[in-house]
Design a protein around this motif. Structure first.
Motif, PDB file in Angstrom:
ATOM      1  N   CYS A 367       0.655  -1.184  -0.102  1.00 48.47           N
ATOM      2  CA  CYS A 367      -0.047  -0.061   0.115  1.00 48.47           C
ATOM      3  C   CYS A 367       0.695   1.316  -0.010  1.00 48.47           C
ATOM      4  O   CYS A 367       0.609   2.204   0.368  1.00 48.47           O
ATOM      5  N   ARG A 368       2.067   0.978  -0.396  1.00 50.88           N
ATOM      6  CA  ARG A 368       3.055   2.378  -0.373  1.00 50.88           C
ATOM      7  C   ARG A 368       3.602   2.730  -1.955  1.00 50.88           C
ATOM      8  O   ARG A 368       3.648   3.897  -2.110  1.00 50.88           O
ATOM      9  N   THR A 369       3.798   1.614  -2.427  1.00 46.22           N
ATOM     10  CA  THR A 369       4.593   1.953  -3.701  1.00 46.22           C
ATOM     11  C   THR A 369       3.974   2.676  -4.937  1.00 46.22           C
ATOM     12  O   THR A 369       4.470   3.566  -5.421  1.00 46.22           O
ATOM     13  N   GLU A 370       2.597   2.374  -4.980  1.00 42.70           N
ATOM     14  CA  GLU A 370       1.662   3.062  -5.908  1.00 42.70           C
ATOM     15  C   GLU A 370       1.049   4.227  -5.045  1.00 42.70           C
ATOM     16  O   GLU A 370       0.131   4.828  -5.806  1.00 42.70           O
ATOM     17  N   ARG A 371       0.931   4.431  -3.950  1.00 37.28           N
ATOM     18  CA  ARG A 371       0.216   5.406  -3.403  1.00 37.28           C
ATOM     19  C   ARG A 371       0.564   7.054  -3.513  1.00 37.28           C
ATOM     20  O   ARG A 371       1.691   7.292  -3.891  1.00 37.28           O
ATOM     21  N   THR A 372      -0.760   7.542  -3.854  1.00 37.50           N
ATOM     22  CA  THR A 372      -0.554   9.065  -3.857  1.00 37.50           C
ATOM     23  C   THR A 372      -1.652   9.507  -2.945  1.00 37.50           C
ATOM     24  O   THR A 372      -2.246   8.864  -2.155  1.00 37.50           O
ATOM     25  N   LYS A 373      -1.644  10.930  -2.951  1.00 30.51           N
ATOM     26  CA  LYS A 373      -2.922  11.310  -1.889  1.00 30.51           C
ATOM     27  C   LYS A 373      -4.188  10.927  -2.015  1.00 30.51           C
ATOM     28  O   LYS A 373      -4.769  10.947  -1.186  1.00 30.51           O
ATOM     29  N   LYS A 374      -4.500  10.431  -3.336  1.00 31.89           N
ATOM     30  CA  LYS A 374      -5.783  10.242  -3.732  1.00 31.89           C
ATOM     31  C   LYS A 374      -5.824   8.880  -4.131  1.00 31.89           C
ATOM     32  O   LYS A 374      -6.935   8.386  -4.611  1.00 31.89           O
ATOM     33  N   GLN A 375      -4.760   7.925  -3.990  1.00 28.96           N
ATOM     34  CA  GLN A 375      -4.876   6.494  -4.343  1.00 28.96           C
ATOM     35  C   GLN A 375      -4.147   5.684  -3.458  1.00 28.96           C
ATOM     36  O   GLN A 375      -2.811   6.216  -3.271  1.00 28.96           O
ATOM     37  N   VAL A 376      -4.248   4.605  -3.277  1.00 27.20           N
ATOM     38  CA  VAL A 376      -3.522   3.610  -2.386  1.00 27.20           C
ATOM     39  C   VAL A 376      -3.046   2.474  -3.314  1.00 27.20           C
ATOM     40  O   VAL A 376      -1.956   2.445  -3.237  1.00 27.20           O
ATOM     41  N   VAL A 377      -3.796   1.820  -4.069  1.00 24.82           N
ATOM     42  CA  VAL A 377      -3.680   0.960  -5.038  1.00 24.82           C
ATOM     43  C   VAL A 377      -4.213   1.171  -6.287  1.00 24.82           C
ATOM     44  O   VAL A 377      -5.563   1.393  -6.213  1.00 24.82           O
ATOM     45  N   THR A 378      -3.808   0.746  -7.383  1.00 21.84           N
ATOM     46  CA  THR A 378      -4.296   1.097  -8.709  1.00 21.84           C
ATOM     47  C   THR A 378      -5.456  -0.076  -8.731  1.00 21.84           C
ATOM     48  O   THR A 378      -5.173  -1.179  -8.281  1.00 21.84           O
ATOM     49  N   LYS A 379      -6.476  -0.110  -9.674  1.00 20.31           N
ATOM     50  CA  LYS A 379      -7.498  -0.986  -9.959  1.00 20.31           C
ATOM     51  C   LYS A 379      -6.756  -2.349 -10.533  1.00 20.31           C
ATOM     52  O   LYS A 379      -7.021  -3.304 -10.365  1.00 20.31           O
ATOM     53  N   GLU A 380      -5.744  -1.791 -11.627  1.00 17.31           N
ATOM     54  CA  GLU A 380      -5.233  -3.184 -12.445  1.00 17.31           C
ATOM     55  C   GLU A 380      -4.313  -4.030 -11.164  1.00 17.31           C
ATOM     56  O   GLU A 380      -4.421  -5.135 -11.409  1.00 17.31           O
ATOM     57  N   THR A 381      -3.606  -3.275 -10.116  1.00 17.08           N
ATOM     58  CA  THR A 381      -3.050  -4.256  -9.504  1.00 17.08           C
ATOM     59  C   THR A 381      -4.057  -5.031  -8.334  1.00 17.08           C
ATOM     60  O   THR A 381      -3.643  -6.061  -8.262  1.00 17.08           O
ATOM     61  N   TYR A 382      -5.139  -4.217  -8.033  1.00 23.06           N
ATOM     62  CA  TYR A 382      -5.949  -4.964  -7.230  1.00 23.06           C
ATOM     63  C   TYR A 382      -6.614  -6.333  -8.132  1.00 23.06           C
ATOM     64  O   TYR A 382      -6.835  -7.164  -7.446  1.00 23.06           O
ATOM     65  N   ALA A 383      -6.907  -6.194  -9.243  1.00 25.99           N
ATOM     66  CA  ALA A 383      -7.272  -7.049 -10.335  1.00 25.99           C
ATOM     67  C   ALA A 383      -6.357  -8.580 -10.068  1.00 25.99           C
ATOM     68  O   ALA A 383      -6.545  -9.598  -9.884  1.00 25.99           O
ATOM     69  N   ARG A 384      -5.096  -8.170 -10.302  1.00 20.03           N
ATOM     70  CA  ARG A 384      -3.973  -9.146  -9.978  1.00 20.03           C
ATOM     71  C   ARG A 384      -4.054  -9.828  -8.685  1.00 20.03           C
ATOM     72  O   ARG A 384      -3.952 -11.116  -8.780  1.00 20.03           O
ATOM     73  N   VAL A 385      -4.226  -9.012  -7.771  1.00 21.62           N
ATOM     74  CA  VAL A 385      -4.301  -9.594  -6.358  1.00 21.62           C
ATOM     75  C   VAL A 385      -5.694 -10.557  -6.179  1.00 21.62           C
ATOM     76  O   VAL A 385      -5.229 -11.841  -5.771  1.00 21.62           O
ATOM     77  N   PHE A 386      -6.745 -10.222  -6.600  1.00 19.10           N
ATOM     78  CA  PHE A 386      -8.138 -11.069  -6.231  1.00 19.10           C
ATOM     79  C   PHE A 386      -7.971 -12.115  -7.592  1.00 19.10           C
ATOM     80  O   PHE A 386      -8.463 -13.206  -7.094  1.00 19.10           O
ATOM     81  N   GLU A 387      -7.274 -12.097  -8.466  1.00 16.26           N
ATOM     82  CA  GLU A 387      -6.756 -13.283  -9.305  1.00 16.26           C
ATOM     83  C   GLU A 387      -6.159 -14.353  -8.861  1.00 16.26           C
ATOM     84  O   GLU A 387      -6.676 -15.507  -8.999  1.00 16.26           O
ATOM     85  N   ARG A 388      -5.122 -13.871  -8.288  1.00 16.37           N
ATOM     86  CA  ARG A 388      -4.188 -14.863  -7.480  1.00 16.37           C
ATOM     87  C   ARG A 388      -4.853 -15.503  -6.500  1.00 16.37           C
ATOM     88  O   ARG A 388      -4.840 -16.749  -6.102  1.00 16.37           O
ATOM     89  N   LEU A 389      -5.533 -14.652  -5.547  1.00 22.49           N
ATOM     90  CA  LEU A 389      -6.442 -15.107  -4.311  1.00 22.49           C
ATOM     91  C   LEU A 389      -7.341 -16.281  -5.057  1.00 22.49           C
ATOM     92  O   LEU A 389      -7.553 -17.425  -4.142  1.00 22.49           O
ATOM     93  N   LYS A 390      -8.088 -15.895  -5.954  1.00 22.09           N
ATOM     94  CA  LYS A 390      -8.856 -16.898  -6.598  1.00 22.09           C
ATOM     95  C   LYS A 390      -8.205 -17.974  -6.970  1.00 22.09           C
ATOM     96  O   LYS A 390      -8.904 -19.367  -6.593  1.00 22.09           O
TER      97      LYS A 390
END
Length: 694
Positions: A367-390
């Motif tokens: 939650c730090r490498t992609e963080r900005t004041k208005k974003q924590v994680v990008t949608k594309e990265t979230y998609a990769r995380v949930f796909e791996r979990l699935k």
């Protein structure tokens, strides 16, 4: 050491008295600087840091494998005298229950993967196999064994005993002389009773804020620069930053030593824990510098400030992940790499997934490498995380019953938007200008963008105004994932320097429009929380080293805590956990306890001491609270409802989550007082509708 000597000492307990003597010798008034390197082995090597253990994975691709690495950082000797380090090991049963003691011997292959500033970084690969019984490994460095060079593997049917911590260091201006206790000593005391198979660092494993004072070129830049400077990142600043981060890691991870503006500390037991408990880490701002990623885009894009982030990331990888930034990151299966490089740290984010034994898995979100004041994680990265979990949960064929989600900052926590609005108001402009000039309280504002010092901490929070939408989306996705896959999700967080237990659960209000459905919920969910797919706990545990906030902050948080309506079917609140203080007396604030702490999560079936449960029967609902005074939850048969009376079942598949709170920070015995909750598995699968809709 001979094989006979290894066998004779195989089941010896840890030298706890020696550890306590070290704590006493390490209290602030006894310090005289950072301890020297140690010379280890024959032929001897000068060890600057290590050996440090890292856990990578087990039970991968249907195998019974166990993977990890050992980091050893050694001082380079003259070319003609250089010696390559080696690590040999013995492995055998962890207890006498297997009968005769049979040990196997092997060697962990080493790789020299990085060199700089007269130091060589060696990584040793651990490739082992789980057996039908719990195992113990004792290892040596160049033939030298000692009581600290050992760790434990669960059996192939076990889930791991997990220790969770964060905020492992002091803020720059803390008066360290006030602290004589060491929670790391308590960690080792409990590790001696019931071994931790892994320890999870939720961020701030090291505090690097002292870069503002220790790097003279960086300090000079901070003093002279305008609020938004476009000065270039010079070679002088780069070299200074590299020297700082390398030295800070060597001193902290290698010796447990750190020095701030108001004193020093020697957490001498911390390096010993790194030698004995394999670690899994994500990072947060203090691993870089306070607030990194949460300042304005204009501030974050300054060359020198970006340089701080990128150089800190390099040493984060070296020491916390035993990896060089130049190595092929795609070859490590535990990584879940981001979709693109970060906006300020020019690296792919590195979230991670690992199996923690048979029934528990963990995903750590970067939650730090992609963080900005208005974003924590990008949608594309979230998609990769949930796909791996699935993929992983599906492949386990129902074996994985608990999924731990590691987030550095709490995601279920009291809202502070009103404070954000005040501190970010234009009306404070003149006051901030005076503070920057030193005319009034200079500490009111930070050096980086002149904003109020507290504001970057508030901007870090998931419930901050800029992150709230992303936060709600993520909680909705986790809830749907839990229901679809029939896995209980528990979130681990730290950061806030106190302890609490927040939760999301199915809504059960009397005045809900769907009254018949709510009556049904009262009977089913309250009596059988293992059937509630929306039940997600956020275990918030910190700091293991840093100073807790004042009582006024804990009181403010309590007054700001109420039942929040996440959507039309789900509520979130904070659990009444702290009905007693650490001395056993009654407390007024049941929700937040502002003392140093850490937590552990132990599968119920792994517990050795279960006396506190003798008065209960299997299936009884036990209310979260002090471990020494667990109480059966009140009956809900009459349809009455109170979140304060909810209990969770005594069941072999429950995860016993315990907060260990320091009793007295001046006590070198480092005693702790415990609070716990039984986190149930989720039985069945659920197709949840309207998640996130009010």
């Amino acid at each position: 050491m001979t094989v006979e000597a290894i066998e004779n000492g195989w089941f010896e307990p840890l030298p706890l008295q020696k550890y306590q003597d070290l704590v006493i010798k390490s209290i602030p008034e006894n310090l005289s600087g950072c301890p020297p390197d140690k010379t280890v082995g024959n032929p001897a090597v000068q060890v600057a840091c290590g050996p440090n253990l890292r856990f990578l994975g087990c039970l991968e691709n249907g195998q019974t494998n166990y993977r990890g690495t050992i980091l050893l950082v050694i001082r380079d000797a003259p070319e003609t005298e250089r010696v390559e380090p080696s690590i040999e090991y013995y492995i055998g049963p962890a207890t006498t229950s297997t009968g005769s003691l049979q040990l196997s011997k092997g060697e962990f292959p080493g790789t020299l993967f990085h060199q700089e500033q007269g130091l060589s970084f060696w990584r040793f690969s651990m490739e082992l196999h789980l057996q039908e019984y719990e195992q113990k490994v004792k290892y040596s460095v160049n033939g030298e064994y000692n009581e600290n060079f050992q760790f434990y593997l669960p059996s192939v049917e076990q889930s791991m005993n997990v220790m969770s911590y964060s905020c492992n260091g002091f803020s720059l201006s803390v008066k360290t002389a006030d602290f004589k206790s060491s929670l790391w000593y308590d960690v080792m005391r409990r590790h001696n009773e019931l071994p931790y198979h892994v320890m999870v660092g939720g961020g701030d494993q090291i505090y690097c804020d002292s870069v503002k004072k220790s790097s003279k070129p960086f300090e000079k830049w901070l003093e002279h620069k305008k609020l938004h400077s476009y000065d270039k990142l010079t070679d002088e600043i780069v070299d200074s930053l590299k020297e700082y981060y390398l030295t800070n890691y060597i001193q902290w991870f290698g010796k447990g030593y750190w020095e701030g503006t108001a004193g020093a500390t020697l957490q001498c037991i911390y390096p010993l824990a790194l030698q004995q408990i394999p670690q899994i880490n994500i990072f947060d701002d203090h691993d870089i510098i306070d607030g990194f990623g949460s300042y304005s885009h204009r501030t974050m894009t300054q060359d020198i400030f970006k340089g701080v982030g990128n150089i800190a990331f390099q040493y984060y990888l070296l020491f916390q992940h035993h990896t060089s930034p130049t190595e092929d990151c795609k070859s490590e299966p535990s990584w879940i790499l981001g979709a693109s490089v970060g906006p300020y740290i020019k690296q792919l984010s590195r979230s991670l997934y690992t199996r923690l034994g048979k029934e528990v898995a963990l995903v750590g979100l970067d939650c730090r490498t992609e963080r900005t004041k208005k974003q924590v994680v990008t949608k594309e990265t979230y998609a990769r995380v949930f796909e791996r979990l699935k993929q992983e949960i599906t492949a386990s064929n129902g074996d994985i019953k608990h999924l731990l989600v590691l987030l550095g900052v709490p995601i279920c926590y009291p809202r502070m938007v009103w404070i954000e609005s005040i501190l970010g108001s234009a009306a404070l402009g003149p006051i901030k200008w005076l503070a920057r000039k030193g005319i009034i309280a200079k500490g009111l504002v930070n050096e980086f963008d002149g904003g109020v010092e507290l504001l970057d901490d508030l901007n870090d929070h998931w419930c901050a105004v800029h992150h709230k939408k992303e936060r709600n989306w993520l909680m909705g996705e986790l809830t749907k994932f839990a229901g679809t896959h029939g896995v209980r999700i528990t979130i681990l967080s730290g950061d806030v320097h106190l302890g609490c237990l927040s939760r999301m659960m199915t809504k059960m209000h009397k005045h809900h429009i769907f009254s018949s459905r709510i009556d049904e919920n009262r009977k089913e969910i309250l009596a059988h929380p293992e059937h509630d797919p929306r039940l997600i706990f956020n275990v918030i545990s910190s700091a293991i080293v840093n100073t807790p906030p004042p009582n006024g902050m804990a009181t403010l948080l309590e007054k700001r805590s109420k039942i929040h309506h996440f959507d039309s079917n789900c509520d979130e609140d904070v659990v009444d956990l702290f009905v007693r203080d650490t001395n056993g007396s009654a407390r007024a604030n049941h929700l937040f306890l502002n003392k140093r702490n850490y937590a552990d999560l132990i599968p119920f079936k792994n517990l050795k001491n279960t006396e506190r449960y003798n008065k209960f029967r299997p299936g009884d609902l036990i209310h979260p609270g002090p471990s020494e005074a667990l109480e059966k939850a009140e009956s809900v048969g009459d349809g009455s409802f109170s979140t304060k009376k909810i209990g969770y079942p005594l069941d072999p598949n429950s995860l016993v989550t315990t907060f260990h709170f320091e009793v007295d920070m001046r006590d070198t015995n480092s005693r702790t007082y415990d609070y716990e909750v039984l986190i149930p598995q989720l039985e069945g699968t659920y197709d949840l509708k309207d998640v996130g809709l009010k």
